[in-house]
Every structure is written in structure tokens, then in C-alpha cells.
Design an enzyme around this catalytic site. Structure first.
Site, PDB file in Angstrom:
ATOM      1  N   ARG A  46      -0.543 -21.030   2.445  1.00 38.56           N
ATOM      2  CA  ARG A  46      -1.430 -19.919   2.828  1.00 38.56           C
ATOM      3  C   ARG A  46      -1.608 -19.935   4.342  1.00 38.56           C
ATOM      4  O   ARG A  46      -1.579 -18.911   5.010  1.00 38.56           O
ATOM      5  CB  ARG A  46      -2.790 -20.011   2.112  1.00 38.56           C
ATOM      6  CG  ARG A  46      -3.814 -19.064   2.693  1.00 38.56           C
ATOM      7  CD  ARG A  46      -4.999 -18.753   1.783  1.00 38.56           C
ATOM      8  NE  ARG A  46      -5.475 -19.877   1.015  1.00 38.56           N
ATOM      9  CZ  ARG A  46      -6.244 -20.877   1.481  1.00 38.56           C
ATOM     10  NH1 ARG A  46      -6.629 -20.900   2.745  1.00 38.56           N
ATOM     11  NH2 ARG A  46      -6.621 -21.857   0.697  1.00 38.56           N
ATOM     12  N   TYR A  98      -4.953   7.692   7.766  1.00 41.43           N
ATOM     13  CA  TYR A  98      -4.520   7.494   6.381  1.00 41.43           C
ATOM     14  C   TYR A  98      -5.776   7.407   5.495  1.00 41.43           C
ATOM     15  O   TYR A  98      -6.765   6.760   5.865  1.00 41.43           O
ATOM     16  CB  TYR A  98      -3.694   6.196   6.320  1.00 41.43           C
ATOM     17  CG  TYR A  98      -3.437   5.704   4.937  1.00 41.43           C
ATOM     18  CD1 TYR A  98      -2.771   6.500   4.011  1.00 41.43           C
ATOM     19  CD2 TYR A  98      -3.856   4.448   4.533  1.00 41.43           C
ATOM     20  CE1 TYR A  98      -2.538   6.052   2.720  1.00 41.43           C
ATOM     21  CE2 TYR A  98      -3.614   3.980   3.251  1.00 41.43           C
ATOM     22  CZ  TYR A  98      -2.962   4.801   2.348  1.00 41.43           C
ATOM     23  OH  TYR A  98      -2.749   4.356   1.084  1.00 41.43           O
ATOM     24  N   ASP A 170      -2.831   2.061  14.882  1.00 44.14           N
ATOM     25  CA  ASP A 170      -1.940   1.998  13.725  1.00 44.14           C
ATOM     26  C   ASP A 170      -0.622   2.650  14.135  1.00 44.14           C
ATOM     27  O   ASP A 170      -0.556   3.861  14.343  1.00 44.14           O
ATOM     28  CB  ASP A 170      -2.599   2.734  12.542  1.00 44.14           C
ATOM     29  CG  ASP A 170      -1.808   2.592  11.249  1.00 44.14           C
ATOM     30  OD1 ASP A 170      -0.569   2.465  11.328  1.00 44.14           O
ATOM     31  OD2 ASP A 170      -2.422   2.632  10.171  1.00 44.14           O
ATOM     32  N   LYS A 195       6.450   0.618   5.258  1.00 45.86           N
ATOM     33  CA  LYS A 195       7.095   1.883   5.661  1.00 45.86           C
ATOM     34  C   LYS A 195       8.396   1.612   6.435  1.00 45.86           C
ATOM     35  O   LYS A 195       9.242   0.929   5.946  1.00 45.86           O
ATOM     36  CB  LYS A 195       6.103   2.726   6.459  1.00 45.86           C
ATOM     37  CG  LYS A 195       4.678   2.728   5.890  1.00 45.86           C
ATOM     38  CD  LYS A 195       4.598   3.284   4.481  1.00 45.86           C
ATOM     39  CE  LYS A 195       3.147   3.387   4.054  1.00 45.86           C
ATOM     40  NZ  LYS A 195       2.893   3.295   2.647  1.00 45.86           N
TER      41      LYS A 195
HETATM   42  C1  LIG Z   1      -0.510   5.093   8.617  1.00 49.57           C
HETATM   43  C2  LIG Z   1      -0.773   4.135   7.503  1.00 49.57           C
HETATM   44  N1  LIG Z   1      -1.476   3.018   7.747  1.00 49.57           N
HETATM   45  C3  LIG Z   1      -1.750   2.126   6.772  1.00 49.57           C
HETATM   46  C4  LIG Z   1      -1.325   2.324   5.481  1.00 49.57           C
HETATM   47  C5  LIG Z   1      -1.652   1.314   4.423  1.00 49.57           C
HETATM   48  O1  LIG Z   1      -0.547   0.520   4.155  1.00 49.57           O
HETATM   49  P1  LIG Z   1      -0.277  -0.234   2.770  1.00 49.57           P
HETATM   50  O2  LIG Z   1      -0.006   0.832   1.748  1.00 49.57           O
HETATM   51  O3  LIG Z   1       0.905  -1.098   3.066  1.00 49.57           O
HETATM   52  O4  LIG Z   1      -1.506  -1.002   2.441  1.00 49.57           O
HETATM   53  C6  LIG Z   1      -0.563   3.467   5.171  1.00 49.57           C
HETATM   54  C7  LIG Z   1      -0.105   3.700   3.800  1.00 49.57           C
HETATM   55  O5  LIG Z   1       0.432   4.736   3.462  1.00 49.57           O
HETATM   56  C8  LIG Z   1      -0.296   4.402   6.210  1.00 49.57           C
HETATM   57  O6  LIG Z   1       0.405   5.531   5.972  1.00 49.57           O
END
Ligand SMILES: Cc1ncc(COP(=O)(O)O)c(C=O)c1O
Length: 379
Positions: A46, A98, A170, A195
Site C-alpha cells: 500500500r 465533471y 484537472d 482516459k
Molecule cells: C475531467 C474528469 N476528471 C475526473 C474524472 C473522474 O475519473 P475516474 O472516473 O477515473 O474516477 C472524470 C471521469 O469521467 C473526468 O472526465
């Protein structure tokens, strides 16, 4: 080194005992120690794992950070970063993030005594107005999901800095290939590695890359203490995916530009939201702070019925949540990715029942255009 060289080599040292060119998947929960009080840098998986460490080293180089930490999902990475705020602190957030980020902040952290201001970060002055003495950080997403609007990272970083706050960006949509927020003044970059970084729609993961060792130390503490770590196999998948990030992003973007131009001319499409279009209100900012415009496009079909009719007809574009995979994914933000955002708020942001978002993959351009044309022409 150039981006592609770093993507392939940073963190990817040949394995010490065999010379294996691919970092092994260290599928272990613990490490045998040669004697009491002495170990080889790893005590418990971990806390640390060599496959995960290789990915963390790679991401730190690509994002030009001091260090990186990988988590079980993008949301786990954002949750770890959110621990920088404690009860009584204030956080300024893009109002068009998101849906899961909005849900985490508004439904969980707000209940733990952190205050949030959700503001339109397209205009940096809104951030300035929202800043308070207790603002701990500003969370930006640029381009935003799904409206593809941009935040001026250097301008907002200057405002945050003047107010003693950190800036978290992000960078999931752009990836470090097209945008490096730490070079533009941000303090932490977060990713859903699910992604484009992994890129093959076969792993869920997240990362947080810090500008300073001090910030990384806290995130490393949280990673170990809260325990939402990325598994060795997922770490290996993302490391492997990143090796082709540059070539994939070039192809994603070439297809993205072609699809955006096609949608822009299509008589059944009302508005197209893509920073690469000259008609995008922040096209100049996109050219300034991004090295490319990416492959995420939203467009307005006019009604839920139209959106449903076209989504039911596409054949190559796969209807599904997520984005950034080699295959083109198409989604209906109002009922899928952004269902967690209240209806009135969705309407205010432009996430209408007729809005469709497409994550353009790396298939042949003419097949994608024909698929979209077939689905739209039936409206
Ligand atoms: C811009 C963005 N940030 C964060 C996330 C969250 O990621 P995760 O689905 O890997 O938890 C997403 C998910 O679609 C996203 O599009």
C-alpha cells in the site's frame, strides 16, 4: 528530452535482475527484509510498489512536476487532493466540472465543513470575486466537461497566489501532451488516467502530480493513510498506454478537428463546442495555453428526442460513459456523465437535453464522418 522520449523512457528503467525492457508487474503485497531494521526501499505494497513508482516517476516528468502519486481512480486522486482543505476552509471550483467532482465536493466535503464557491471560471474576475481569506485552493478543469470552455490558467494562478491559495488543474482532457498546467502556474495537476493516459478503455485510475516536494509529501501521506492506491496491473497498463500517448493524441486531434468541422457544417447540428474552432469564444486562449485542441467535442441537436434518435443510430461511435479511448465514445451528458448535476444547474450551464458529447477515437476519419452523418441525417 522530447515528450515522446520521456513518455517511453522516464521511469521505465530496464529491470535490474533480467534486463526486461517492460517494467514488471510487481504483484506482491509485501517485501522480505534482509534483516530487522533494513529493507530495499519497499516495506508494504500500500505504501509503495515498484510498478506504481515507475508510473509515478513517468508522470512527474511528463507534467514537469516534482513528484506524482497514483490512485485507484480519478475521483480517488481528487479526493486525496481535497484533503488539503480542512473544516472551515473555502474552495473555489469551476462551475462546469465533471459531474463526479461536483458530487464529491457538494455532497461529501461540504458536509464535512469545507465551503465551496462554484463559479464561472471562463472569466478570471469571477475567481477574484469569489476569493476569501480562508480560500485554500482553486480547482479548475480546462477544457471543461462537457461544454469545452477554458480557464486562463496563468491569470487564475496569479489571483490565487495573491490570495495565498493553491491552484489544482484537472488536465484529463488535454493531457500533458497538449497542456502543462504546472508550467503555467498551477500547483497540482490531477488526472483520470482512465482516459487518454491509459487510452485503451481497460483500466480505471487517477494521478496527482505536485509542483513541490512538500505538496507531494502530504499526498503520499494521504495515499498511504487512506489507501486508495492504483494496483500494480493498472499501473503497468497506464505505463504501457503512455508510451504511445504522443502518437495517439496527434491522431485523436486530427480526427477531432475533422469531426468538429463536419459537425459545424451539418444542417442538423445547431452549436458545436470545440476549442479548435475559430468560432469558439476562447479559441485564442486555447492557441496560447494549449499545444493542441484535443478530441472532445459537444454539440447541440435541439432536443432529447433528436439526441436519442442519433445516439440510437450510430454504429461505430459507441454509446457509453467515459472518454479518451482509441475507440470513439459518444454520450448524453444530461442523463449520463452529468446526471448528478441538478437540472436547473445543468440548464444554466448549457447541458441541455439535446446536447451530445463525443470523444473522438483514432479510427479512420471517413468512417467516423459517415457514421455521424448517417445518424444525423435521419433527424
Ligand atoms: C475531467 C474528469 N476528471 C475526473 C474524472 C473522474 O475519473 P475516474 O472516473 O477515473 O474516477 C472524470 C471521469 O469521467 C473526468 O472526465
Amino acid at each position: 528530452m522530447g515528450f515522446s522520449t520521456d513518455a517511453i523512457h522516464a521511469g521505465n528503467e530496464p529491470e535490474a535482475t533480467t534486463g526486461a525492457v517492460s517494467v514488471p508487474i510487481f504483484q506482491t503485497s509485501t517485501y522480505v527484509q534482509p534483516e530487522l531494521g533494513r529493507h530495499k526501499g519497499y516495506e508494504y505494497a500500500r505504501t509503495g510498489n515498484p510498478t506504481r513508482r515507475a508510473l509515478e516517476e513517468n508522470l512527474a516528468v511528463l507534467e514537469r512536476g516534482a513528484a506524482a502519486r497514483c490512485f485507484a481512480s480519478g475521483m480517488a486522486a481528487i479526493s486525496a487532493v481535497a484533503t488539503l482543505a480542512k473544516a472551515g476552509d473555502h474552495v473555489v471550483v469551476s462551475d462546469n466540472t465533471y459531474g463526479g467532482t461536483f458530487r464529491l465536493y457538494s455532497k461529501i466535503l461540504a458536509h464535512m465543513g469545507v465551503e465551496f464557491a462554484f463559479v464561472d471560471t471562463r472569466d478570471s474576475r469571477n475567481v477574484e470575486r469569489a476569493m476569501r481569506k480562508n480560500t485554500r485552493f482553486v480547482h479548475l478543469e480546462t477544457p471543461t466537461n462537457p461544454m469545452m470552455s477554458l480557464c486562463d490558467i496563468p491569470a487564475i494562478a496569479a489571483i490565487a497566489k495573491a490570495g495565498g491559495a493553491l491552484v489544482v488543474v484537472d488536465n484529463t482532457f488535454a493531457t500533458p501532451y497538449f497542456q502543462r498546467p504546472l508550467e503555467l502556474g498551477a500547483d497540482i495537476v490531477v488526472h483520470s488516467t482512465t482516459k487518454f493516459l491509459n487510452g485503451h478503455s481497460d483500466s480505471v485510475g487517477g494521478a496527482a502530480i505536485s509542483k513541490t516536494k512538500e505538496l507531494d509529501e502530504w499526498l503520499g501521506f494521504v495515499q498511504n493513510a487512506a489507501g486508495a492506491i492504483l494496483s500494480p496491473f493498472d499501473s503497468w497498463l497506464v505505463l504501457r498506454g503512455i508510451k504511445t500517448l504522443a502518437v495517439r493524441m496527434d491522431r485523436h486531434e486530427a480526427n477531432g478537428r475533422a469531426v468538429a468541422a463536419f459537425l459545424d457544417r451539418h444542417p442538423k447540428v445547431r452549436n458545436v463546442f470545440y476549442p479548435g474552432l475559430a468560432s469558439h469564444p476562447q479559441h485564442e486562449l486555447a492557441k496560447k495555453q494549449m499545444g493542441g485542441f484535443g478530441a472532445l467535442i459537444s454539440f447541440e441537436t435541439g432536443s432529447y428526442e433528436n439526441a436519442k434518435a442519433m445516439l440510437d443510430r450510430v454504429k461505430i461511435c459507441s454509446l457509453g460513459e467515459s472518454l479518451g479511448g482509441v475507440e470513439t465514445l459518444i454520450t448524453h451528458p444530461a442523463t449520463m456523465t452529468h446526471a448528478a448535476v441538478p437540472e436547473a444547474e445543468r440548464a444554466r450551464l448549457g447541458i441541455t437535453p439535446g446536447l451530445v458529447r463525443v470523444s473522438v477515437g483514432i479510427e479512420d476519419e471517413e468512417d467516423l464522418l459517415a457514421d455521424l452523418d448517417g445518424a444525423l441525417s435521419a433527424l
